[in-house]
Write a protein that holds these residues in place. Structure first.
Motif, PDB file in Angstrom:
ATOM      1  N   SER A  65      19.614  51.788  45.378  1.00 55.45           N
ATOM      2  CA  SER A  65      20.554  51.733  44.501  1.00 55.45           C
ATOM      3  C   SER A  65      20.394  50.272  43.911  1.00 55.45           C
ATOM      4  O   SER A  65      20.402  49.209  44.627  1.00 55.45           O
ATOM      5  N   GLU A  85      24.224  50.848  39.510  1.00 56.47           N
ATOM      6  CA  GLU A  85      25.440  50.936  39.616  1.00 56.47           C
ATOM      7  C   GLU A  85      26.213  49.808  39.090  1.00 56.47           C
ATOM      8  O   GLU A  85      25.779  48.761  39.667  1.00 56.47           O
ATOM      9  N   GLU A 127      26.143  54.384  32.230  1.00 53.80           N
ATOM     10  CA  GLU A 127      26.928  55.689  32.832  1.00 53.80           C
ATOM     11  C   GLU A 127      26.434  56.994  32.215  1.00 53.80           C
ATOM     12  O   GLU A 127      26.453  58.038  33.004  1.00 53.80           O
ATOM     13  N   ARG A 166      23.225  58.284  33.507  1.00 52.19           N
ATOM     14  CA  ARG A 166      22.717  57.990  34.868  1.00 52.19           C
ATOM     15  C   ARG A 166      21.610  59.012  35.481  1.00 52.19           C
ATOM     16  O   ARG A 166      20.781  58.492  36.087  1.00 52.19           O
ATOM     17  N   ARG A 224      28.680  47.009  39.454  1.00 48.01           N
ATOM     18  CA  ARG A 224      29.741  46.788  40.641  1.00 48.01           C
ATOM     19  C   ARG A 224      30.677  46.019  40.188  1.00 48.01           C
ATOM     20  O   ARG A 224      31.622  45.885  40.898  1.00 48.01           O
TER      21      ARG A 224
END
Length: 79
Positions: A3, A38, A23, A26, A40
């Motif tokens: 990740s 991701e 997004e 993904r 964050r």
């Protein structure tokens, strides 16, 4: 699977576009690259300003140093 944590500096046209594309793509990115991306943290100047793309409120901060935290591996600058 790896990740990759991302911190965005800015969330205007460019930052919002980066967020939206990561997004919406993904699954494809994960399949092709073997890693998941991701978002964050997102650093912005004004938390109350309307944004071109919706994102969870918990991602936003006014502290630029917060996007350089140990859990963010990549820091795309998006003015």
């Amino acid at each position: 699977m790896e990740s990759i944590g991302i911190g965005l500096a800015g969330f205007g046209t460019v930052g919002g576009g980066v967020y939206k594309n990561l997004e919406s793509n993904r699954a494809l990115l994960t399949q092709r690259l073997g890693a998941s991306f991701e978002i964050r943290r997102i650093a912005v100047r004004d938390l109350a300003k309307p944004r071109p793309v919706e994102a969870p409120a918990g991602l936003f901060t006014t502290d630029l140093d917060a996007i350089i935290a140990p859990d963010a591996n990549a820091l795309p600058a998006a003015a």
